[in-house]
Design a protein around this motif. Structure first.
Motif, PDB file in Angstrom:
ATOM      1  N   GLY A  29       0.824  -1.196   0.000  1.00  0.00           N
ATOM      2  CA  GLY A  29       0.000   0.000   0.000  1.00  0.00           C
ATOM      3  C   GLY A  29       0.858   1.246   0.000  1.00  0.00           C
ATOM      4  N   PHE A  30       0.470   2.228  -0.791  1.00  0.00           N
ATOM      5  CA  PHE A  30       1.250   3.458  -0.854  1.00  0.00           C
ATOM      6  C   PHE A  30       0.427   4.607  -1.402  1.00  0.00           C
ATOM      7  CE2 PHE A  30       1.846   1.258  -4.826  1.00  0.00           C
ATOM      8  CZ  PHE A  30       1.794   2.243  -5.800  1.00  0.00           C
ATOM      9  N   VAL A  31       0.944   5.818  -1.186  1.00  0.00           N
ATOM     10  CA  VAL A  31       0.385   7.065  -1.709  1.00  0.00           C
ATOM     11  C   VAL A  31       1.462   7.676  -2.589  1.00  0.00           C
ATOM     12  CG1 VAL A  31      -0.440   9.368  -1.085  1.00  0.00           C
ATOM     13  CG2 VAL A  31      -1.078   7.390   0.328  1.00  0.00           C
ATOM     14  N   THR A  32       1.069   8.188  -3.750  1.00  0.00           N
ATOM     15  CA  THR A  32       2.036   8.728  -4.700  1.00  0.00           C
ATOM     16  C   THR A  32       1.429   9.870  -5.491  1.00  0.00           C
ATOM     17  OG1 THR A  32       3.511   8.164  -6.550  1.00  0.00           O
ATOM     18  CG2 THR A  32       1.373   7.062  -6.500  1.00  0.00           C
ATOM     19  N   ASP A  33       2.301  10.701  -6.043  1.00  0.00           N
ATOM     20  CA  ASP A  33       1.825  11.742  -6.947  1.00  0.00           C
ATOM     21  C   ASP A  33       2.007  11.332  -8.408  1.00  0.00           C
ATOM     22  OD1 ASP A  33       4.589  11.926  -7.128  1.00  0.00           O
ATOM     23  OD2 ASP A  33       4.683  14.061  -6.644  1.00  0.00           O
ATOM     24  N   MET A  83      -1.467   4.757   7.067  1.00  0.00           N
ATOM     25  CA  MET A  83      -2.861   4.418   7.361  1.00  0.00           C
ATOM     26  C   MET A  83      -3.483   3.607   6.214  1.00  0.00           C
ATOM     27  SD  MET A  83      -3.772   8.002   9.161  1.00  0.00           S
ATOM     28  CE  MET A  83      -5.130   7.616  10.246  1.00  0.00           C
ATOM     29  N   LEU A  84      -3.102   3.900   4.984  1.00  0.00           N
ATOM     30  CA  LEU A  84      -3.560   3.111   3.841  1.00  0.00           C
ATOM     31  C   LEU A  84      -3.034   1.685   3.961  1.00  0.00           C
ATOM     32  CD1 LEU A  84      -4.918   3.199   0.927  1.00  0.00           C
ATOM     33  CD2 LEU A  84      -2.582   3.426   0.126  1.00  0.00           C
ATOM     34  N   ARG A  85      -1.758   1.575   4.267  1.00  0.00           N
ATOM     35  CA  ARG A  85      -1.158   0.252   4.446  1.00  0.00           C
ATOM     36  C   ARG A  85      -1.830  -0.487   5.601  1.00  0.00           C
ATOM     37  NH1 ARG A  85       2.571  -3.312   3.387  1.00  0.00           N
ATOM     38  NH2 ARG A  85       3.788  -4.267   5.023  1.00  0.00           N
ATOM     39  N   ALA A  86      -2.130   0.208   6.687  1.00  0.00           N
ATOM     40  CA  ALA A  86      -2.798  -0.424   7.836  1.00  0.00           C
ATOM     41  C   ALA A  86      -4.173  -0.968   7.446  1.00  0.00           C
ATOM     42  CB  ALA A  86      -2.916   0.562   8.996  1.00  0.00           C
ATOM     43  N   ALA A  87      -4.892  -0.254   6.596  1.00  0.00           N
ATOM     44  CA  ALA A  87      -6.189  -0.749   6.116  1.00  0.00           C
ATOM     45  C   ALA A  87      -5.994  -2.043   5.328  1.00  0.00           C
ATOM     46  CB  ALA A  87      -6.880   0.309   5.256  1.00  0.00           C
ATOM     47  N   CYS A  88      -4.943  -2.090   4.519  1.00  0.00           N
ATOM     48  CA  CYS A  88      -4.635  -3.312   3.756  1.00  0.00           C
ATOM     49  C   CYS A  88      -4.263  -4.458   4.700  1.00  0.00           C
ATOM     50  CB  CYS A  88      -3.502  -3.044   2.772  1.00  0.00           C
ATOM     51  SG  CYS A  88      -3.911  -1.905   1.441  1.00  0.00           S
ATOM     52  N   ALA A 102      -3.316   1.646  -3.784  1.00  0.00           N
ATOM     53  CA  ALA A 102      -2.534   2.859  -4.003  1.00  0.00           C
ATOM     54  C   ALA A 102      -3.491   4.018  -4.220  1.00  0.00           C
ATOM     55  CB  ALA A 102      -1.628   2.695  -5.220  1.00  0.00           C
ATOM     56  N   HIS A 103      -3.147   5.171  -3.647  1.00  0.00           N
ATOM     57  CA  HIS A 103      -3.949   6.376  -3.828  1.00  0.00           C
ATOM     58  C   HIS A 103      -3.045   7.463  -4.388  1.00  0.00           C
ATOM     59  CE1 HIS A 103      -7.040   9.334  -3.352  1.00  0.00           C
ATOM     60  NE2 HIS A 103      -7.811   8.497  -2.704  1.00  0.00           N
ATOM     61  N   ARG A 104      -3.553   8.150  -5.370  1.00  0.00           N
ATOM     62  CA  ARG A 104      -2.803   9.236  -5.990  1.00  0.00           C
ATOM     63  C   ARG A 104      -3.160  10.553  -5.323  1.00  0.00           C
ATOM     64  NH1 ARG A 104      -2.772  10.752 -12.376  1.00  0.00           N
ATOM     65  NH2 ARG A 104      -1.194  12.393 -12.227  1.00  0.00           N
ATOM     66  N   VAL A 105      -2.197  11.435  -5.216  1.00  0.00           N
ATOM     67  CA  VAL A 105      -2.416  12.784  -4.713  1.00  0.00           C
ATOM     68  C   VAL A 105      -1.943  13.771  -5.772  1.00  0.00           C
ATOM     69  CG1 VAL A 105      -2.272  12.167  -2.269  1.00  0.00           C
ATOM     70  CG2 VAL A 105      -0.190  12.795  -3.499  1.00  0.00           C
ATOM     71  N   GLY A 106      -2.310  15.034  -5.577  1.00  0.00           N
ATOM     72  CA  GLY A 106      -1.949  16.080  -6.530  1.00  0.00           C
ATOM     73  C   GLY A 106      -3.140  16.455  -7.388  1.00  0.00           C
ATOM     74  N   SER A 107      -2.865  17.124  -8.491  1.00  0.00           N
ATOM     75  CA  SER A 107      -3.921  17.587  -9.393  1.00  0.00           C
ATOM     76  C   SER A 107      -4.254  16.507 -10.409  1.00  0.00           C
ATOM     77  CB  SER A 107      -3.481  18.860 -10.114  1.00  0.00           C
ATOM     78  OG  SER A 107      -3.299  19.899  -9.180  1.00  0.00           O
ATOM     79  N   LEU A 108      -5.527  16.133 -10.456  1.00  0.00           N
ATOM     80  CA  LEU A 108      -6.003  15.117 -11.390  1.00  0.00           C
ATOM     81  C   LEU A 108      -7.110  15.711 -12.244  1.00  0.00           C
ATOM     82  CD1 LEU A 108      -4.785  13.512  -8.895  1.00  0.00           C
ATOM     83  CD2 LEU A 108      -6.178  11.634  -9.676  1.00  0.00           C
ATOM     84  N   LEU A 115      -7.569   6.043  -7.221  1.00  0.00           N
ATOM     85  CA  LEU A 115      -7.416   4.947  -6.263  1.00  0.00           C
ATOM     86  C   LEU A 115      -7.448   3.624  -7.015  1.00  0.00           C
ATOM     87  CD1 LEU A 115      -7.471   3.676  -3.364  1.00  0.00           C
ATOM     88  CD2 LEU A 115      -9.965   3.875  -3.481  1.00  0.00           C
ATOM     89  N   VAL A 116      -6.515   2.742  -6.664  1.00  0.00           N
ATOM     90  CA  VAL A 116      -6.554   1.370  -7.151  1.00  0.00           C
ATOM     91  C   VAL A 116      -6.496   0.468  -5.928  1.00  0.00           C
ATOM     92  CG1 VAL A 116      -5.381  -0.435  -8.485  1.00  0.00           C
ATOM     93  CG2 VAL A 116      -5.409   1.915  -9.333  1.00  0.00           C
TER      94      VAL A 116
END
Length: 160
Positions: A29-33, A83-88, A102-108, A115-116
């Motif tokens: 699990g991770f968060v990325t831009d 926290m994302l990893r903890a949910a997983c 995985a959750h994306r941050v920034g401008s979309l 989110l995947v």
């Protein structure tokens, strides 16, 4: 985030194995831009024991509550990735299944994947139920907020 996007999204070949085992080997699990690579996450969770790999892709849509949306900005709390990893991990502990999210941050923009969530299991019903539970938990417990940019020029925060 010390790993590059390709390594983070694909995980490591050594981590792919049977169901069960430690959460370290069964959860990613991770968060990325960076743009999300659902295929890499699917490959990471799948094993020869699985008859089902179920993927949820949360895609930026062009409307919300009757207003037209032109884009979103996602912002995350500094602890959002853990926290994302903890949910997983919690889902893995309940089910014994391999899990990736995985959750994306920034401008979309409209059409971008934000989110995947992916779960692999021997049978489809279990995988569908597990990925649904994972998405519900991520939305409820991971502090990531979105600011919607509407076509009339206004903005609004969602999920604060």
């Amino acid at each position: 985030m010390t790993e590059g996007p390709a390594r983070k999204q694909a995980g490591t070949a050594a981590a792919v194995g049977e169901h069960g085992g430690s959460a370290e080997d069964a959860v990613h699990g991770f968060v990325t831009d960076e743009p999300l690579d659902a295929a890499a996450l699917e490959s990471w969770v799948a094993s020869s024991a699985d008859g089902a790999v179920v993927t949820f892709r949360g895609v930026v849509r062009d409307h919300d509550h009757g207003a037209t949306v032109r884009g979103l900005d996602y912002r995350a709390h500094p602890e959002a990735e853990s926290m994302l990893r903890a949910a997983c991990v919690r889902l893995h502990e309940r089910t014994g299944l391999r899990v990736a999210a995985a959750h994306r941050v920034g401008s979309l923009t409209v059409g971008d994947v934000a989110l995947v969530a992916v779960v692999a299991s021997p049978h489809r019903a279990e995988a569908f139920a597990a990925v649904d539970a994972l998405v519900v938990e991520i939305k409820a417990s991971v502090p990531i907020w979105k600011r919607q940019h509407l076509t009339d020029g206004s903005t609004e925060w969602v999920g604060l």
